[in-house]
Design an enzyme around this catalytic site. Sequence first.
Site, PDB file in Angstrom:
ATOM      1  N   ARG A   8      46.344  -1.106  59.063  1.00 19.97           N
ATOM      2  CA  ARG A   8      47.383  -1.576  58.052  1.00 19.97           C
ATOM      3  C   ARG A   8      48.785  -0.864  57.996  1.00 19.97           C
ATOM      4  O   ARG A   8      48.689   0.517  58.507  1.00 19.97           O
ATOM      5  CB  ARG A   8      47.050  -1.687  56.746  1.00 19.97           C
TER       6      ARG A   8
ATOM      7  N   LYS B  87      43.926  -8.163  53.367  1.00 22.52           N
ATOM      8  CA  LYS B  87      44.448  -7.134  52.113  1.00 22.52           C
ATOM      9  C   LYS B  87      45.958  -7.779  51.367  1.00 22.52           C
ATOM     10  O   LYS B  87      46.066  -7.839  50.325  1.00 22.52           O
ATOM     11  CB  LYS B  87      44.680  -6.066  52.600  1.00 22.52           C
TER      12      LYS B  87
ATOM     13  N   HIS C 144      38.502  -3.804  43.302  1.00 26.49           N
ATOM     14  CA  HIS C 144      38.186  -3.425  44.611  1.00 26.49           C
ATOM     15  C   HIS C 144      36.742  -2.644  44.634  1.00 26.49           C
ATOM     16  O   HIS C 144      36.795  -1.504  44.508  1.00 26.49           O
ATOM     17  CB  HIS C 144      39.319  -2.345  45.323  1.00 26.49           C
TER      18      HIS C 144
ATOM     19  N   SER D 218      36.703   5.534  50.947  1.00 25.91           N
ATOM     20  CA  SER D 218      36.063   5.714  52.360  1.00 25.91           C
ATOM     21  C   SER D 218      35.545   7.030  52.369  1.00 25.91           C
ATOM     22  O   SER D 218      35.803   8.161  51.824  1.00 25.91           O
ATOM     23  CB  SER D 218      37.239   5.758  53.255  1.00 25.91           C
TER      24      SER D 218
ATOM     25  N   LYS E 253      29.976   3.940  49.282  1.00 24.09           N
ATOM     26  CA  LYS E 253      30.140   2.666  48.773  1.00 24.09           C
ATOM     27  C   LYS E 253      29.113   1.696  49.390  1.00 24.09           C
ATOM     28  O   LYS E 253      28.324   0.853  48.777  1.00 24.09           O
ATOM     29  CB  LYS E 253      31.561   1.990  48.297  1.00 24.09           C
ATOM     30  N   THR E 254      29.542   1.294  50.785  1.00 26.57           N
ATOM     31  CA  THR E 254      29.116   0.403  51.667  1.00 26.57           C
ATOM     32  C   THR E 254      27.573   0.442  51.607  1.00 26.57           C
ATOM     33  O   THR E 254      26.479  -0.201  51.397  1.00 26.57           O
ATOM     34  CB  THR E 254      29.503   0.296  52.963  1.00 26.57           C
TER      35      THR E 254
ATOM     36  N   ASP F 195      33.401  -5.973  48.890  1.00 26.14           N
ATOM     37  CA  ASP F 195      34.731  -5.229  48.793  1.00 26.14           C
ATOM     38  C   ASP F 195      35.574  -5.942  47.722  1.00 26.14           C
ATOM     39  O   ASP F 195      36.225  -5.132  47.187  1.00 26.14           O
ATOM     40  CB  ASP F 195      35.385  -5.496  50.060  1.00 26.14           C
TER      41      ASP F 195
ATOM     42  N   ARG G  81      36.317  -2.226  63.740  1.00 26.52           N
ATOM     43  CA  ARG G  81      35.801  -3.087  62.558  1.00 26.52           C
ATOM     44  C   ARG G  81      35.102  -4.594  63.073  1.00 26.52           C
ATOM     45  O   ARG G  81      35.304  -5.027  64.196  1.00 26.52           O
ATOM     46  CB  ARG G  81      37.059  -3.625  61.820  1.00 26.52           C
TER      47      ARG G  81
END
Length: 636
Positions: free
Chosen positions: A155, A299, A318, A336, A340-341, A355, A420
């Site tokens: 991004r 996003k 989020h 990051s 979390k994932t 997410d 990704r």
Amino acid sequence: MEAKDGQAWLGTNGYGSRREEDGVCHDDSATPVRANTVDELHSLQRKPQVVEDRHRLQLQSISASLASMTCGIGPKLVNGDPARKKEMAGKAVTHHQHHITVPTITVSDSDLKFTHVLYNLSPSELYEHAIKYEKGSFITSSGALATLSGAKTGRSPRDKRVVKDETTDDLWWGKGSPNIEMDEQTFLINRERAVDYLNSLDKVFVNDQFLNWDPNNRIKVRIISARAYHSLFMHNMCIRPTYEELENFGEPDFTIYNAGQFPCNRYTHYMTSSTSIDLNLKRREMVILGTQYAGEMKKGLFSVMHYLMPKKQILSLHSGCNMGRGGDVALFFGLSGTGKTTLSTDRNRILIGDDEHCWSDNGISNIEGGCYAKCIDLSQEKEPDIWDAIKFGTVLENVVFDEHSREVDYTEKSVTENTRAAYPIEYIANAKIPCVGPHPKNVILLACDAFGVLPPVSKLSHAQTMYHFISGYTALVAGTEDGIKEPQATFSACFGAAFIMLHPTRYAAMLADKMNKHGATGWLVNTGWIGGSYGVGERISLAYTRKIIDAIHSGELLATSYKKTDVFGLDIPTKVEGVPSELLDPINTWEDKDSYKLTLLKLADLFKRNFKVFANYKKGGVSDLADEIAAAGPNF
């Protein structure tokens, strides 16, 4: 059987017939194909879509979306692929009724041509377009589509702008805010540039889809793009409508014009590069110029939801979200590297989403229809769910693969570290469809504390939950190029500062209110270091962290005893099943107690400095609330 009229008949045994005529044997067991050429035969292979009034209305709606601001009407549109020239030639008269035929005074080259609309194509069709027309697109050995996002592989937050007008007066502007302002005139210049570019193409891809699995609060989005890659990406990431829902889709609530292959004009006011991602909340439109990175669309829409949902008293978050077999829902927040994932994707629990979520009076709902997972160093052993989801239909961005076998090397960083995978959420075996659940019982804030002074788990009051939610803390390990190994604190408001539209205290207050109303408990879980800072101590075992998360889910930690820490005033449990008790208070794991206390004060000071940005915001009573929340932070 006797011969008749000079013909000799052979027995068929019930499976057809053969006849001998003039000494030639003919096989009549199958009906001949009704085609005179190979092209005609290929056309029979595809079942044509029926042209209905719905198609005409869709084209009118899309034409209106692509209308030039100067002409006021949209381009001439026709359904289908321009490459199928022979088919289109036979259908040109049929499709002519779909065109917007309002006369114009100003005529340009684009007014004299048809723009072909490729509407809500299937993954199979999008694969064909990507492989045939987009350089760098390949089918990998797993069946996923590997593609390239061009020069931008992430991004561009400094090139994202929001139109400042009477509609956006309540947005968070100024120091610390991610919202960079632009005026409407500049937006319209960029919009015109994007629309002119899209109208100049022979074909455009159009996706009509939904956001938010809560049917009472979903919004309709339209994405107009020039690449099959972008269309497939959004097909996966947004909620896919049924055929019946498309029939009644109507006009979109929000439209994206993705002309990312075409740059913005650097000499236009507010532009600082050839890239610009522009949001106009009054017009409900987003324009993308100068970047082909698909994550900008995802996003960008998340930012829109951060604006629209709070106006309906719905909290946009989020976060990851999963649910136990008994219906207990947990939210996971983390930047990051916090896990979390890994921690929210639990095979013993059902995944609601990874997410983006909304918390309304109806409960929790996923905003998206897919997942956008990091692929760097991905392995089947570490992330089996993500590994298994990378198959036909999945988009793989910027990965490197073997030229012959097409096997992806997920350790390779030649293009970018930000590789990704975008895939539909139903590709996760234990995903809950529809992606909705009851009100959360646990709100888990994850931090990877490389300073090594935060406890592995703490129970938070609602005020502390707001404080740490606004802070959005984790610590990154500094690069070792010059020998420095000092941890670096990083803060991201609401664990997603780049996407929020309102002041962080607005979201925090809504979170505390919903937690109080529905009896949810806040937790701060440190997945970082113990026994010393990075370089001295060691990272907390993932097995111990999982035991802690399991104890939160089961309710075990609600029944245990607690003691309060110095400085941060956190309540830490005295016992967690399966975790050594001495690890629960970080001071016990440090040999140098004085060094621990100095490091603790250093981190506390960083928290205070970061929070000053929010406490100094003087608008709409926010400052008073910020002062109240600040009192729940470190005290020394």
